[in-house]
Design an enzyme around this catalytic site. Structure first.
Site, PDB file in Angstrom:
ATOM      1  N   CYS A   1       0.820  -1.212   0.000  1.00  0.00           N
ATOM      2  CA  CYS A   1       0.000   0.000   0.000  1.00  0.00           C
ATOM      3  C   CYS A   1       0.852   1.259   0.000  1.00  0.00           C
ATOM      4  CB  CYS A   1      -0.949   0.001   1.201  1.00  0.00           C
ATOM      5  SG  CYS A   1      -2.163  -1.307   1.071  1.00  0.00           S
ATOM      6  N   HIS A   2       1.757   1.377   0.959  1.00  0.00           N
ATOM      7  CA  HIS A   2       2.531   2.607   1.055  1.00  0.00           C
ATOM      8  C   HIS A   2       4.016   2.336   1.225  1.00  0.00           C
ATOM      9  CE1 HIS A   2      -1.608   3.380   2.375  1.00  0.00           C
ATOM     10  NE2 HIS A   2      -1.503   4.366   1.530  1.00  0.00           N
ATOM     11  N   GLY A   3       4.444   1.122   0.887  1.00  0.00           N
ATOM     12  CA  GLY A   3       5.874   0.838   0.791  1.00  0.00           C
ATOM     13  C   GLY A   3       6.633   0.729   2.098  1.00  0.00           C
TER      14      GLY A   3
END
Lengths: 169, 420
Positions: free
Chosen positions: A133-135
């Site tokens: 999702c956001h690394g």
């Protein structure tokens, strides 16, 4: 005389407001609390898992309280890698020994501590998990190494009922 | 407001109006003096009203067939698509209607930014508008959860988890929002309830928005105060009604194009997979209209600060009437602001683009620069510009540039030349 009258009125007003506030609170609280987990949700608190079929280097995912739990049987190399990390390198310093009581088995909530996605197994820069999702990158102990997540992946309460069975919750 | 007294012509009308002055209200709305130079950017208020009514009507009909339960929601949506008479049409109108609603609201907001419609005495109209915009985002988000597909589930998980960034009480709030330990059936039923409620709250706020508008009257492209009624105004009916109606027809062509030719282009294929709490889709993105804020969230490497930045990006708009220190409303007479305005438009579009891309490498760098610029625009450029900018002379009335021949020459006129 006038001053005395005002004081008596003030007392009545304050008393009325106070009683009113208690009454409003008593009505509002049930309206708010009804949204909290109900008895049937709370009742589903523990899960037993048979792990006899899990080979070293593999992870299984089980559902507990509606959330995935990763159970990874780690290889000897992975255990050594997890133990060799220096505490200064960690954003949320936790020893591997504290996260995996039995070093062969890592049991943790498969929920990214950033915004709750399920990280992918054996991905990312640290050979552990990677959240798409956001690394956020996690290491083989589930500790946050890079990315926006603030803390390591959570370790739920669990115990070995016998050699092959883990009870979560 | 029109100042003249209104008396219905028929005896029955007079009898009714004396008891409930609805006819006076209707008369006020038809006679309402409107600046005669309103351009097509001013037609989006009417278009937005149409969007709201469309969403309410299609939403009500969908609710007659939808089942708000984690085990049945996904199937009931497929049931609507395949079995219910015209169910596919109603659902596609509702789903694309949300996108059309946001398209119109963004044009409406950027029109206000260009012509300074948020400035005194219209601050309350603007703030009510921002509250409506916030409610729209909440309604759209919760509506997207209802089909209970993969994007529904994981979108709900990510957005509700934003609250976990709050120190100390965050986790408790998230559990309270979920009604459990993860997004599940209790979450779905409450989202359905709130999704049903919010449009009616918006409807009420729209009434206040229009009421507040009718006190000072419309702003206009020239951005000056005008006499009402006067040579500078026309009655709302029929002039504005016809103009709004024509713009609405054009808008409906675009709307119908999406509904009938590419009904799924604005959605995500992953949402046709039923919700699975064990697997997060490889690339989750919100709907297009939330992408700029999503990009701001991801551009900050800290969880709490990221959430604060994202919320500030929205709430900063409410402070805009006080952040913009310029007395001149319309960008037409603000040569520097006009340039910064277009840079802001580009900045928001760039944020929207990088919000849809993976948060890494060059995209992340661009997102960070664009996020920084967004805040600099509102917190530094606008306050300073009001003091530094050399604005162009503003005409004394809407009619003046027309009677004076070339608008630019007329703009340069001073008061004496007009009174001669």
């Amino acid at each position: 005389m006038a001053e005395k009258k005002t004081k008596r009125r003030d007392f009545l007003f304050t008393a009325t407001y106070a009683v009113g506030a208690v009454g409003v609170g008593a009505v509002v609280w049930p309206m708010i609390d009804q949204m909290n987990p109900d008895a049937s949700v709370k009742a589903l608190a523990s899960t037993e898992v048979d792990v006899s079929t899990v080979n070293p280097g593999n992870t299984i995912t089980v559902l507990w309280r509606g959330k995935p739990v990763f159970i990874r049987r780690r290889t000897q190399d992975e255990i050594e890698e997890a133990k060799s990390v220096k505490m200064e390198e960690l954003k949320h310093p936790e020893k591997d020994e504290d996260r995996a009581k039995n070093p062969e088995w890592l049991v943790m909530l498969g929920v990214c501590t950033h915004l709750g996605c399920v990280p992918l197994d054996q991905k990312g820069d640290y050979n552990g998990w990677f959240c798409p999702c956001h690394g956020s990158h996690y290491d083989i102990s589930g500790r946050i190494r890079k990315g926006p997540a603030p803390t390591n992946m959570e370790i739920p309460e669990y115990k070995f009922v016998d050699a092959n069975t883990i009870k979560i919750g | 407001m029109s100042d003249h007294e209104y008396t219905p012509q028929s005896k029955a009308g007079k009898w009714f109006n004396d008891r409930l002055p609805l006819l006076t209200l209707a008369n006020h709305l038809t006679d309402y003096p409107t600046p005669k130079n309103l351009n097509y950017w001013w037609t989006f208020g009417g278009i937005l009203t149409f969007c709201l009514i469309t969403q309410i009507v299609t939403g009500l009909t969908l609710a007659m067939h939808y089942i708000a339960h984690a085990d049945m929601a996904f199937e009931s949506v497929e049931h609507i698509m395949r079995d219910v008479n015209y169910g596919w049409l109603i659902r596609y109108i509702h789903a694309n209607g949300a996108s059309m609603f946001f398209l119109a609201v963004y044009i409406h907001i950027f029109r206000s930014l260009f012509y300074g419609s948020y400035k005194a005495p219209r601050e309350i109209i603007w703030i009510i508008g921002i509250i409506i915009y916030l409610l729209m985002m909440a309604a759209a988000f919760m509506g997207y959860v209802l089909p209970w597909g993969q994007m529904s589930f994981w979108g709900a998980t990510v957005i509700t988890n934003l609250f976990s960034a709050i120190p100390f009480v965050g986790e408790g709030i998230v559990t309270w929002l979920w009604g459990g330990y993860s997004v599940d059936n209790p979450t779905l039923t409450r989202f359905f309830t709130l999704h049903y409620l919010i449009p009616f709250l918006i409807l009420g706020l729209v009434v206040l928005h229009i009421w507040a508008l009718h006190v000072p009257g419309n702003n206009n492209p020239v951005g000056i105060d005008i006499q009402k009624p006067s040579k500078d105004t026309v009655p709302f009916h029929p002039y504005i009604v016809i103009k709004d109606g024509f713009a609405l027809l054009m808008f409906m062509i675009v709307f119908a194009f999406f509904v009938f030719y590419t009904p799924n282009i604005l959605g995500h294929a992953d949402n046709y997979i039923e919700a699975n709490p064990m697997v997060t889709p490889a690339h989750i993105v919100p709907e297009w209209y939330l992408l700029p804020f999503y990009a701001i969230l991801r551009s900050v490497p800290d969880k709490l600060l990221g959430v604060i930045a994202m919320l500030s990006a929205i709430f900063i708009l409410a402070a805009l009437p006080w952040l913009d220190t310029s007395k001149i409303r319309s960008a037409v007479f603000r040569p520097l602001y006009k340039q910064f305005y277009w840079i802001l438009v580009a900045d928001v579009l760039i944020l929207g683009y990088v919000g849809a891309m993976p948060a890494e490498g060059l995209y992340l760098l661009i997102a960070r620069v664009a996020t920084a610029y967004y805040f600099i625009h509102f917190l530094v450029i606008l306050p300073v510009l009001g003091f530094k900018e050399k604005t162009l002379p503003v005409p004394l009335s809407i009619t003046e540039p027309v009677l004076g021949g070339s608008p630019n020459l007329a703009m340069a006129k001073n008061k004496e030349s007009l009174t001669k």
